[in-house]
Every structure is written in structure tokens, then in C-alpha cells.
Scaffold this active site. Structure first.
Site, PDB file in Angstrom:
ATOM      1  N   ASP A   1       0.819  -1.202   0.000  1.00  0.00           N
ATOM      2  CA  ASP A   1       0.000   0.000   0.000  1.00  0.00           C
ATOM      3  C   ASP A   1       0.862   1.266   0.000  1.00  0.00           C
ATOM      4  O   ASP A   1       1.941   1.304   0.587  1.00  0.00           O
ATOM      5  CB  ASP A   1      -0.893  -0.020   1.245  1.00  0.00           C
ATOM      6  CG  ASP A   1      -1.815   1.176   1.324  1.00  0.00           C
ATOM      7  OD1 ASP A   1      -2.669   1.309   0.435  1.00  0.00           O
ATOM      8  OD2 ASP A   1      -1.675   1.977   2.267  1.00  0.00           O
TER       9      ASP A   1
ATOM     10  N   GLU B   1       0.994  -0.464  -5.134  1.00  0.00           N
ATOM     11  CA  GLU B   1       0.027   0.606  -5.367  1.00  0.00           C
ATOM     12  C   GLU B   1       0.851   1.890  -5.488  1.00  0.00           C
ATOM     13  O   GLU B   1       1.189   2.521  -4.494  1.00  0.00           O
ATOM     14  CB  GLU B   1      -0.975   0.726  -4.218  1.00  0.00           C
ATOM     15  CG  GLU B   1      -2.085   1.715  -4.538  1.00  0.00           C
ATOM     16  CD  GLU B   1      -2.542   2.554  -3.352  1.00  0.00           C
ATOM     17  OE1 GLU B   1      -3.562   3.237  -3.471  1.00  0.00           O
ATOM     18  OE2 GLU B   1      -1.857   2.542  -2.312  1.00  0.00           O
TER      19      GLU B   1
END
Length: 724
Positions: free
Chosen positions: A408, A461
Site C-alpha cells: 500500500d 500501489e
């Protein structure tokens, strides 16, 4: 409790009594004095104490809770047991924790200090342990700036005076072997800030199970002896070349996918039945779980992690989670976990200022704090912090057989000035905005995980144009397997949210992505981020009346499944949920009573199975060999057409982004023959208008730079796929 007589105690004993001593083993336990063995214990809740083996009483130091005994060496066994009665009259028996030597090998301490101990989670924290044949729990914790550390729990009244730990010197590690403790005991660490004397109560950073929120105690777990049954999957995974295989990912938040009839969370074992059956039926190849790493706040969706080595207790035990993954694998479904090494929350019970200092984070908020998120940033330049995160990644891949991690907020790690004002960041040593320490960490993360667990996937990401995110580290890349294609996602949603009459003015948003499609290994994400924070659901972004909105959605999904790149779809999007995702309740499954929603679900199911059946749709996702434009210039009619191909298969994809049926629309084709329509997003089966073709015979008329052409009826807001 008796009032302590300070006059009767030396300074060391006073420090023990006041829980300020950094080396309790120098005072407590067994010591040789004047050719005799002296035993000293400190038991604040004891009334009487004696040895279990002979019943000899230990004498209380007057007006204190210290008990002493002087003995000949041969009178004591190798490790004596104490029998004691507490002030409520209850009897206890246990070995003395201060009668044992150092347990953590220096080699482990050394590797950890170098940041190279990939399995440090097996050493630090609270683990079942056997010392000199005696079972118990070994507690170890890294807190280099603490003045004193104690283990506290349901076994010692949560009293930091009872079990202070031993400092292991320069490593910054503290340890204490607690004999006779067993699986299931609750514990925390009590830490004395040596500069301010503030007492901190912290959960175990390496804890592998925690209480159900809002409680935060760590729980001692049994050794991993789960009987895995996914040997076939794991054996094949090592040899698996995911680059050239289908990957269709169903992104799931376990807390809100479904709930039981009372509104409670489903257990991992219940999910192993309900979710696995659904994913298998729908044809997805993988599930990607929003973070199940333990977290205190439901509203964070797991992205503010406090337990980097523990699946959340919301859904059961660690073995329950293993059962879920095992079941997925036995049913041919891979499991990817969202993992958050970029930042951590400020909760006082967790990592923030762990030992009274900025230990895991940077001291300077210009480097150590995310203003937007109210979280703290890891100090990636510190070996022990880097080791903590690296071993967490290995932990999930190894102990839970996960098939990959989606990392993330990578962009926030790469840039020192990420989401900061000009005067709110510190340049690197060369004056740039690149976070050199984070870059080194990410490269090491990907190198280590791929080396230790070949066949697993590391997915970034990453929302910027940082180069070579998915290229090997030895060529200067970051080494990720894949990167979310955020640019394609934003452009595509921006385009399709336009009224069809205006789309011709935004045609470049539909075609621009192909200019960079093969610069990285891309995954195409319609993720949870697109259906929260007031953005509405995917179907609510679509223009037009109800029929047109669902037709647009079917068209959008057909574009995604035929466009180069692996696929990701957030739960609920597969059946066109109308409301924005709410983490606090189950999806709106009731909408499947309505034909529009049934049609979208049927379409996604068929697209998944079509995608897996035809190598042309996945074999060359990451290189130009698998894609050719037929025509990307029909701006006025908002139509695009392209080929997806391998050496043995050629598919034609045509998408009409207006609600106008285009009859006898001619497109060029590379080969002569009969082209059969194998998919139509406007099929009546999907609640479409059923405009289609069946088959189309080519004509020797050159068109669109192709030697042959076919004439088609293009459905309104629809897409067709044809095969020779």
C-alpha cells in the site's frame, strides 16, 4: 500489601521495588555469596514462600515483599520451584524466572542488528520455549532507549514490579523466560522512559494474536503445527509463470462482504465456505484481502495496522485464517494480502514512541509524520525497523502460505515531499525529493521475498510516473512483480462518466493509456478506493437512464477484461451495487433480485471464464506482441477496435461508447474467414437489448490498414468479441 521499609533495602533492591532496575538478574534469583547460595525473590502478592522440593521456607525481608534463603549448593536442584500463598489464600507453584540464563543467542541479536534476520518474528515477541527441559514462554522485545522493561499479564496482576526483564546490552533487546506459562495467556510490555520516568504500556510489535477490539492485549499462541493440505498448489506455484497466466482478482473486505443474520462478522472458516464457493463460481483466480493485519479501528479498513504479525481476531484465530487460505488453495484460488509498510497509527498502546523515543518513526515530523493521514512514517534507514518490516512480509508468505502482497501507498514512500508543502520536508543528501532509504528498503523487500518464496507476487500501489517499478533491481528497478495502473483507471472512469454525446471530446482519455501500457507490468484496478469517500458506486458514475447506466457498466468491464493487464475488481462491483461501499455493513446482496444487477453479475462471471479460456487475453499482457490497434481514431462515433493475440489465437474486440446502434459498421481484419461472435455485452442474457451478429464473413476489402474487413452490427453502449 505491607508498606515497604526503605531503610532496610539497598539501592538496587529499592530500584527493584520501584520497578526502575535495568538488570534485575543481578539481584533476583540464585547468587553465590560467601560460599553459600543466596536466593532472593520479589513477590508483591505473596504471603508465604517456600521451596517445592523440600518445603523449606524463604524468609521475608522485614516490612518488604522480598523473600530470601541461604543454602548449600547441593541443597537446591538445577532449577528450583517456589510454592507460595497469596494474600487471598490461593496457592501457586512456579519455577523462578530469575534462575535461568540468557536465552536469545547472540547470533540472532547480531543478525537483527544488521537488519538481515528474515525470521526474527520467531525470536522476538512472546513464544513457547523450553529452557533446560522446562517449558514456558520466552518474552523478548526491542526497546533500546528504555530504562526498564517488564512483561505484564493476567499471570502477574498486570503489575510491572513483578517481572522486570533482562537487558541484553548493545542490541537493545530485553528478554525474560517465564517458566510454566502456557498458550493463551494475555500479556503486554510495560516500559519505563529513562528520560522522563513515564511508564508506557505497549502491545507486542511481534504479537501473533490479539484480543478482540477494543481490547489490545497480545496472546501467546501455540507453535504453528497446522496440517496444511495445499501441497499441490504450493508445489505448482514455485514453477508458475504468472506473467503469462490469467489473473483476475476479487478484492474483498472480509468485515463487510457478508455478515451473519445478527450482523456479526463471519469467521474465517465460514468465509472459507461462503466466499470460496462464490469466488470459484464467479471465475476469479485470486482474492485480494484488504488488510487483515490486526488493527483497532474498523473505519481504517485495516490500513492503520498495529499487529504486523497477527490476523485480526475479528474473524477468528490464526489457525482459522490458515484454514481459509488452505481452502482457497485447494479450490484453485490464490490469496493476496494488502500490506502497509508505509506508515502506522499514533495509538499510544502500539508502535508510536515505543520506548519513549521515536524508535520506529523519525523524530522530525517533516520526515516522520503523514499530515493527511494522521499517521507516522517508518524510519527505513534503521536496520531494526527495516528488519521488522521485512520479517513481517516473510511471515505472511511463509506462515500463512499467502501468494503475494499488495504493498500500500508506495508513492508516499518514494517521495520525501509527498503531499507536503514546500517548507515541510527535508531533501535527501543530494538535495532531491527521493526517499533513498525507502527505495533501498523496497528493493530489498522484493529481492528477499522473491528469493525466499519464488512464485509469489509483490504488487505496488504506486500512483506516479516513477520509472521501473516492475523492473529487476539489478537494472535499477524497484523489483515489484506488478503495479496498479492508476492512470488508466482514472482516465477510463473520467471518460465513461461523460455523457455519450460529449465523449468524442475526451477520446484521448480512452486511448492514451496504450502509449505506456507496456512500460510496466500493470494490473487494472477498479478498487475500493473508487467507491468510497463520496465517490459513489461504479454504476452511479455511469451517465444516462437506468438501462444506459448498466449498459455502460457492462461495457466498462468488457474493456477491462480485454485490455492488456491483469484484472482487479472490488466486491459489490461485480453485481452493480448501487450504493457507496460501507465498511460497517454487508454488501447489498438483495439487489440481485433485479434483472439489471443479475445481468452485470452474469456478465462478470462469463468474462472471467472467457478470459481464462482464451490465451490471447492474457498471455502477452506485458508486451506489445499481444495487442494491435485496428482503429483508435473514430472519435466522432466513439468507437475503438483492437486485436488481442498470441501465436495461435487472434481475437477482435470492438467497443461502441454511444447509445446508438451502428449497423453495417465496417472494421478491418488481418485474415480472411468467418469471424464468430463469442461475447456480446449487450446480450439479453445480461439484460441488454440483444443487438448482435452471430458470425461475420470477411470480404477482400482492405480497411483500417488491414487486408480484409467485416461488417458488423454494433450494439448500443456495447462491446463484441469475435474469433476467427
Amino acid at each position: 500489601m505491607k508498606k515497604q521499609s526503605k531503610n532496610a533495602l539497598d539501592s538496587d533492591a529499592l530500584k527493584i521495588m520501584e520497578a526502575r532496575h535495568h538488570d534485575p538478574f543481578s539481584i533476583l534469583g540464585r547468587h553465590l555469596k560467601n560460599n553459600h547460595i543466596q536466593v532472593k525473590v520479589y513477590l508483591p502478592y505473596a504471603e508465604t514462600v517456600c521451596f517445592s522440593h523440600n518445603g523449606a521456607a524463604l524468609n521475608r525481608v522485614p516490612d518488604t515483599d522480598f523473600f530470601e534463603y541461604n543454602a548449600e549448593h547441593e541443597q537446591l536442584p538445577e532449577h528450583y520451584q517456589l510454592s507460595w500463598v497469596d494474600k487471598s489464600g490461593y496457592s501457586h507453584e512456579n519455577h523462578d524466572p530469575y534462575d535461568f540464563g540468557t536465552q536469545l543467542p547472540e547470533f540472532d541479536q547480531h543478525l537483527f542488528g544488521e537488519g538481515k534476520h528474515w525470521h526474527i518474528y520467531q525470536k522476538l515477541g512472546g513464544h513457547l520455549h523450553k529452557a533446560d527441559g522446562i517449558n514456558g514462554v520466552l518474552f523478548t522485545i526491542w526497546a533500546p532507549n528504555a530504562g526498564r522493561v517488564s512483561v505484564v499479564g493476567d499471570f502477574n496482576h498486570w503489575d510491572g514490579r513483578c517481572n522486570p526483564m533482562r537487558s541484553l546490552g548493545g542490541s537493545g533487546i530485553w528478554e525474560l523466560f517465564m517458566p510454566d506459562l502456557q498458550v493463551g495467556c494475555y500479556y503486554k510490555f510495560e516500559i519505563l522512559n529513562r528520560n522522563t520516568n513515564e511508564v508506557l504500556l505497549k502491545t507486542d510489535p511481534y504479537g501473533q494474536q490479539f484480543e478482540f477490539r477494543p481490547n489490545t492485549s497480545s496472546i501467546v499462541v501455540h507453535e504453528n503445527n497446522y496440517a496444511w493440505r495445499d501441497q499441490q498448489w504450493m508445489g505448482e506455484r514455485v514453477r508458475h509463470n504468472w506473467l503469462h497466466e490469467p489473473m483476475s482478482i476479487y478484492e474483498v473486505h472480509l468485515g463487510s462482504w457478508r455478515r451473519d443474520h445478527l450482523g456479526n462478522f463471519l469467521n474465517y472458516r465460514e468465509l472459507a465456505v461462503q466466499l470460496v464457493d462464490y469466488v470459484k463460481e464467479m471465475g476469479f483466480t485470486h482474492v485480494e484481502l484488504l488488510p487483515v493485519t490486526e488493527h483497532p479501528l474498523d473505519a481504517s479498513w485495516g490500513y492503520q495496522t498495529t499487529g504486523y504479525f497477527a490476523p485480526t481476531s475479528r474473524h477468528g484465530t490464526p489457525d482459522d485464517f490458515r484454514y481459509f487460505i488452505d481452502t482457497c488453495h485447494q479450490n484453485g484460488i490464490g490469496v493476496i494480502l494488502d500490506w502497509v509498510p508505509a506508515h502506522f497509527p499514533k495509538d499510544s498502546f502500539a508502535l508510536a514512541r515505543f520506548d519513549g523515543s521515536a524508535l520506529y518513526e523519525h523524530e522530525d515530523p517533516r520526515k516522520g509524520e503523514h499530515r493527511d493521514w494522521g499517521t507516522l512514517i517508518y524510519n527505513f534507514g534503521r536496520n531494526e525497523v527495516k528488519n521488522f518490516l521485512l520479517s513481517s512480509a516473510i511471515f505472511w508468505l511463509e506462515e500463512f502460505h499467502l501468494d503475494g502482497l499488495r504493498v500500500d501507498a508506495v508513492a508516499s514512500m518514494l517521495y520525501l515531499d509527498y503531499s507536503r508543502n514546500d517548507n515541510d520536508w527535508i531533501p535527501n543528501m543530494y538535495g532531491g525529493n527521493e526517499n533513498l532509504e525507502a527505495i533501498d528498503f523496497l528493493r530489498e523487500l522484493n529481492s528477499v521475498t522473491h528469493q525466499q518464496h519464488p512464485g509469489t507476487v509483490m504488487m505496488a500501489e504506486e500512483s506516479t510516473s516513477w520509472p521501473q517499478v516492475t523492473r529487476p533491481t539489478w537494472t535499477g528497478g524497484l523489483g515489484f512483480s506488478m503495479k496498479w495502473n492508476m492512470g488508466w483507471m482514472h482516465d477510463t472512469l473520467a471518460y465513461i462518466s461523460q455523457e455519450p454525446i460529449h465523449r468524442k471530446y475526451h477520446h484521448d482519455q480512452l486511448t492514451f493509456g496504450m502509449l505506456y501500457a507496456f512500460t510496466e507490468n500493470f494490473c487494472l484496478p477498479f478498487s475500493h478506493d473508487e467507491v468510497v469517500h463520496g465517490k459513489g458506486s461504479l454504476v452511479s458514475k455511469m451517465p444516462g437512464d437506468e438501462w444506459q447506466r448498466f449498459a455502460n457498466l457492462r461495457l466498462l468491464y468488457t474493456l477491462m477484461y480485454t485490455y492488456p493487464g491483469k484484472k482487479l475488481l472490488f466486491m459489490g462491483c461485480e453485481f452493480g451495487q448501487g450504493t457507496e461501499w460501507n465498511f460497517n455493513k454487508a454488501l447489498d446482496w438483495y439487489v440481485l433480485d433485479y434483472p439489471h444487477h443479475q445481468g452485470v453479475q452474469a456478465l462478470v462471471k462469463d468474462l472471467n471464464h472467457l478470459y481464462k479460456k482464451h490465451p490471447a487475453l492474457y498471455q502477452h499482457d506485458f508486451d506489445h506482441q499481444g495487442f494491435d490497434w485496428i482503429d483508435c481514431h473514430d472519435v466522432q462515433q466513439s468507437i475503438i477496435s483492437y486485436r488481442r493475440k498470441t501465436e495461435h489465437e487472434d481475437l477482435i474486440v470492438v467497443l461502441n461508447f454511444t447509445p446508438v446502434t451502428r449497423e453495417q459498421y465496417r472494421i478491418g481484419v488481418p485474415l480472411a474467414g468467418t469471424y464468430t461472435e463469442i461475447f456480446n455485452s449487450d446480450s439479453g442474457y445480461y439484460d441488454g437489448s440483444n443487438v448482435g451478429n452471430g458470425a461475420a464473413l470477411s470480404e477482400p476489402t482492405a480497411w483500417m490498414n488491414q487486408p480484409h474487413s467485416i461488417s458488423l452490427n454494433l450494439p448500443p453502449l456495447g462491446a463484441v468479441i469475435l474469433k476467427l
